[in-house]
Structures are given as structure tokens and as C-alpha cells.
Design a protein around this motif. Structure first.
Motif, PDB file in Angstrom:
ATOM      1  N   GLN A   8      42.043 -19.500 116.735  1.00  0.00           N
ATOM      2  CA  GLN A   8      42.452 -17.687 117.011  1.00  0.00           C
ATOM      3  C   GLN A   8      42.658 -17.194 115.610  1.00  0.00           C
ATOM      4  OE1 GLN A   8      45.292 -16.695 120.143  1.00  0.00           O
ATOM      5  NE2 GLN A   8      45.654 -18.838 120.172  1.00  0.00           N
ATOM      6  N   GLY A   9      42.951 -17.864 114.496  1.00  0.00           N
ATOM      7  CA  GLY A   9      42.855 -17.313 113.150  1.00  0.00           C
ATOM      8  C   GLY A   9      41.467 -16.810 112.909  1.00  0.00           C
ATOM      9  N   LYS A  10      40.680 -17.728 113.070  1.00  0.00           N
ATOM     10  CA  LYS A  10      39.019 -17.374 112.684  1.00  0.00           C
ATOM     11  C   LYS A  10      38.727 -16.121 113.758  1.00  0.00           C
ATOM     12  CE  LYS A  10      37.848 -21.640 110.828  1.00  0.00           C
ATOM     13  NZ  LYS A  10      36.607 -22.916 111.188  1.00  0.00           N
ATOM     14  N   LEU A  67      40.458 -13.777 114.741  1.00  0.00           N
ATOM     15  CA  LEU A  67      41.036 -12.524 114.074  1.00  0.00           C
ATOM     16  C   LEU A  67      40.383 -11.848 112.922  1.00  0.00           C
ATOM     17  CD1 LEU A  67      44.885 -13.183 114.530  1.00  0.00           C
ATOM     18  CD2 LEU A  67      43.728 -11.427 115.789  1.00  0.00           C
ATOM     19  N   MET A  68      39.951 -13.031 111.952  1.00  0.00           N
ATOM     20  CA  MET A  68      39.056 -12.753 111.010  1.00  0.00           C
ATOM     21  C   MET A  68      37.666 -12.119 111.321  1.00  0.00           C
ATOM     22  SD  MET A  68      41.125 -12.998 107.955  1.00  0.00           S
ATOM     23  CE  MET A  68      39.550 -12.670 107.157  1.00  0.00           C
ATOM     24  N   SER A  69      37.197 -12.574 112.335  1.00  0.00           N
ATOM     25  CA  SER A  69      35.858 -12.019 112.796  1.00  0.00           C
ATOM     26  C   SER A  69      36.184 -10.661 113.329  1.00  0.00           C
ATOM     27  CB  SER A  69      35.334 -12.818 113.947  1.00  0.00           C
ATOM     28  OG  SER A  69      34.761 -14.322 113.280  1.00  0.00           O
ATOM     29  N   VAL A  70      37.297 -10.257 114.081  1.00  0.00           N
ATOM     30  CA  VAL A  70      37.576  -9.119 114.424  1.00  0.00           C
ATOM     31  C   VAL A  70      37.882  -8.142 113.025  1.00  0.00           C
ATOM     32  CG1 VAL A  70      39.471  -7.663 115.407  1.00  0.00           C
ATOM     33  CG2 VAL A  70      38.592  -9.883 116.685  1.00  0.00           C
ATOM     34  N   LYS A  71      38.409  -8.489 112.144  1.00  0.00           N
ATOM     35  CA  LYS A  71      38.391  -7.746 110.978  1.00  0.00           C
ATOM     36  C   LYS A  71      37.144  -7.614 110.168  1.00  0.00           C
ATOM     37  CE  LYS A  71      40.423  -7.706 106.255  1.00  0.00           C
ATOM     38  NZ  LYS A  71      41.281  -8.684 105.124  1.00  0.00           N
ATOM     39  N   ALA A  72      36.488  -8.360 110.324  1.00  0.00           N
ATOM     40  CA  ALA A  72      35.051  -8.267 109.720  1.00  0.00           C
ATOM     41  C   ALA A  72      34.115  -7.361 110.168  1.00  0.00           C
ATOM     42  CB  ALA A  72      34.231  -9.539 109.745  1.00  0.00           C
ATOM     43  N   ASP A 120      42.935 -14.948 104.929  1.00  0.00           N
ATOM     44  CA  ASP A 120      42.831 -16.499 105.534  1.00  0.00           C
ATOM     45  C   ASP A 120      43.182 -17.168 104.269  1.00  0.00           C
ATOM     46  OD1 ASP A 120      40.515 -15.422 104.430  1.00  0.00           O
ATOM     47  OD2 ASP A 120      39.349 -16.885 105.847  1.00  0.00           O
ATOM     48  N   VAL A 121      42.828 -16.647 102.997  1.00  0.00           N
ATOM     49  CA  VAL A 121      43.128 -17.682 101.791  1.00  0.00           C
ATOM     50  C   VAL A 121      44.482 -17.576 101.236  1.00  0.00           C
ATOM     51  CG1 VAL A 121      42.233 -18.004  99.539  1.00  0.00           C
ATOM     52  CG2 VAL A 121      40.673 -17.432 101.221  1.00  0.00           C
ATOM     53  N   GLN A 122      44.881 -16.366 100.969  1.00  0.00           N
ATOM     54  CA  GLN A 122      46.213 -16.174 100.627  1.00  0.00           C
ATOM     55  C   GLN A 122      47.523 -16.495 101.516  1.00  0.00           C
ATOM     56  OE1 GLN A 122      46.900 -15.967  97.218  1.00  0.00           O
ATOM     57  NE2 GLN A 122      44.366 -15.895  96.798  1.00  0.00           N
ATOM     58  N   ALA A 167      34.366 -11.423 119.265  1.00  0.00           N
ATOM     59  CA  ALA A 167      35.196 -12.515 119.021  1.00  0.00           C
ATOM     60  C   ALA A 167      36.613 -12.243 119.525  1.00  0.00           C
ATOM     61  CB  ALA A 167      35.416 -12.884 117.562  1.00  0.00           C
ATOM     62  N   ILE A 168      36.875 -11.042 120.062  1.00  0.00           N
ATOM     63  CA  ILE A 168      37.949 -10.577 120.747  1.00  0.00           C
ATOM     64  C   ILE A 168      38.383 -11.549 121.870  1.00  0.00           C
ATOM     65  CG2 ILE A 168      37.228  -8.918 122.298  1.00  0.00           C
ATOM     66  CD1 ILE A 168      40.261  -8.514 120.245  1.00  0.00           C
ATOM     67  N   GLY A 169      37.095 -11.901 122.522  1.00  0.00           N
ATOM     68  CA  GLY A 169      37.221 -12.882 123.631  1.00  0.00           C
ATOM     69  C   GLY A 169      37.657 -14.225 123.403  1.00  0.00           C
ATOM     70  N   ASP A 170      38.017 -14.513 122.345  1.00  0.00           N
ATOM     71  CA  ASP A 170      38.411 -15.837 121.800  1.00  0.00           C
ATOM     72  C   ASP A 170      39.765 -15.877 121.765  1.00  0.00           C
ATOM     73  OD1 ASP A 170      35.801 -17.090 121.444  1.00  0.00           O
ATOM     74  OD2 ASP A 170      35.736 -16.500 119.391  1.00  0.00           O
ATOM     75  N   LEU A 171      40.707 -14.686 121.853  1.00  0.00           N
ATOM     76  CA  LEU A 171      41.974 -14.695 121.949  1.00  0.00           C
ATOM     77  C   LEU A 171      42.480 -14.655 123.502  1.00  0.00           C
ATOM     78  CD1 LEU A 171      42.428 -11.727 119.412  1.00  0.00           C
ATOM     79  CD2 LEU A 171      42.704 -14.378 118.968  1.00  0.00           C
TER      80      LEU A 171
END
Length: 225
Positions: A29-31, A33-38, A52-54, A90-94
């Protein structure tokens, strides 16, 4: 280890860190969310902590709410953040998402079909954006959906008749779009529908006498529909 060897080892580690910078430890789910942000634009300040790094604790990111019993994302509220861009598939992955609120941004593009994979959704609010295209039939897969709010966009095409397959739907607000065709007759079947907003579209036809069967309806707005 002698001093020279220690110095060599230290230099080697430093070199490796330079050549191989830290990478994300996110999964699942973290990934997503990052796809959603992108897929968004103008997110640099609004979603600054989506890093996702910090900080790989995505449950602490702005607008993200996770379940108390797991690290599953159950709510995503990014309303009124001046975001542009599109909604990522990627919203569908949540899959555990219960509430998705993206209202009041400048999002464009189509509503992704993958949103139908969020089977736990009870609230879907994409209002006050610049979304276009058809309302995806995949929304009918959201059997727990109670509020569908898509007003103030540029959506076209007919109102999907499959919305009647959502047994808990209490609010349908599709006002001020560019929808065409007739109001699906089967929509009059509902005994839970409370709010039906269709004004400001290009709908045709007449209201069916079956409208009287909507015993729970307290708001109906179809002017200039």
C-alpha cells in the motif's frame, strides 16, 4: 583491525553510500500511495511528507488514515489541496479503503476503472474537479458505497444503470456535469436513497411516477437537468 584497515573500510562504506543511495523500503500500500502521488502535479508542498526514503511510515503521511488494527489504509482525504494531474489507477490497490475524498482540487482525466477494486468504500467524493469522460461502470462493484459525490466536473455520457446494483447508496450527487440520456428507471427501486442531485446536466425524458416509491428520499434536485 589496524588503523589503516579501519580507514579503508570507512572509506569503502562511504563510497557505497554515494554510489548506492538509500532506496524505499515501502511495500504494498505504501508503493500504491507513492504511485498516487506521482500522478499528481503541484504536490511538492501539499504532500511534502509523502517521502518513502525519509519516512516510510505512510500511516503518518498527510491525509492518510490507517486501521488501528493493521497498517491498511482505510481513509484518504486530500481535499482542497490545489492538486492537479490525474487519479492514478494504483488507487485500486488500496483494497481496504473506506473513504476517498479528493474534492476541491484541479484534477483532470478520467475516473480510473480500478476504483472498483476498493470494495470497502462507503464514501467516494471527487467533486469540484475537472474530471471528464464517462462514469465508470466499475463503481457498481462498490457494494458498500453509501455516498457517491461527483458534482461540478465535466463528466459525460449516461448515468450508469448499474448504480442500482449498489444496495446501500444513500447519496447520489452528479450535479453540474455534462451527463446525457435518461435517469435510469431502476434507480426508483431504492428504499434507502435519500439525496438525488442531477441539476445542471443535459438529461432528457420525464420523471417516472415510480419516483413516489423512493420513500426515503428527502432531496431531489433536477432543475435544468
Amino acid at each position: 583491525m589496524e588503523h589503516g584497515e579501519k580507514l579503508y573500510a570507512c572509506c569503502l562504506v562511504t563510497l557505497l553510500l554515494i554510489l548506492c543511495p538509500l532506496t524505499s523500503s515501502l511495500t504494498g500500500q505504501g508503493k500504491a500511495l507513492m504511485s498516487v502521488k506521482a500522478s499528481f502535479s503541484n504536490e511538492a508542498n501539499a504532500l511534502l511528507d509523502w517521502d518513502d526514503v525519509q519516512n516510510d511510515d505512510y500511516c503518518s503521511w498527510r491525509g492518510v488514515l490507517c486501521s488501528n488494527f493493521s497498517i491498511s489504509v482505510v481513509a484518504l482525504n486530500l481535499s482542497n489541496l490545489n492538486l492537479s494531474g490525474e487519479i492514478s489507477p494504483a488507487i485500486g490497490d488500496l483494497r481496504s479503503l473506506q473513504s476517498l475524498d479528493l474534492q476541491g482540487n484541479k484534477l483532470t482525466g478520467q475516473i480510473p476503472d480500478e476504483i472498483g477494486n476498493c470494495g470497502s468504500l462507503t464514501l467516494l467524493d471527487l467533486s469540484d474537479n475537472e474530471l471528464y469522460g464517462d462514469i465508470p461502470f466499475s463503481i457498481s462493484k462498490l457494494k458498500q458505497l453509501e455516498e457517491l459525490i461527483l458534482k461540478n466536473n465535466q463528466l459525460t455520457g449516461p448515468i450508469p444503470s448499474t448504480l442500482t446494483q449498489i444496495p446501500s447508496l444513500k447519496v447520489i450527487d452528479l450535479a453540474r456535469n455534462q451527463l446525457t440520456g435518461e435517469i435510469p428507471r431502476l434507480i426508483y427501486w431504492s428504499d434507502v436513497l435519500q439525496f438525488l442531485g442531477l441539476r445542471g446536466n443535459f438529461l432528457t425524458g420525464t420523471l417516472s411516477p415510480d419516483m413516489c416509491e423512493l420513500t426515503g428520499l428527502w432531496y431531489l434536485y433536477v432543475s435544468h437537468a
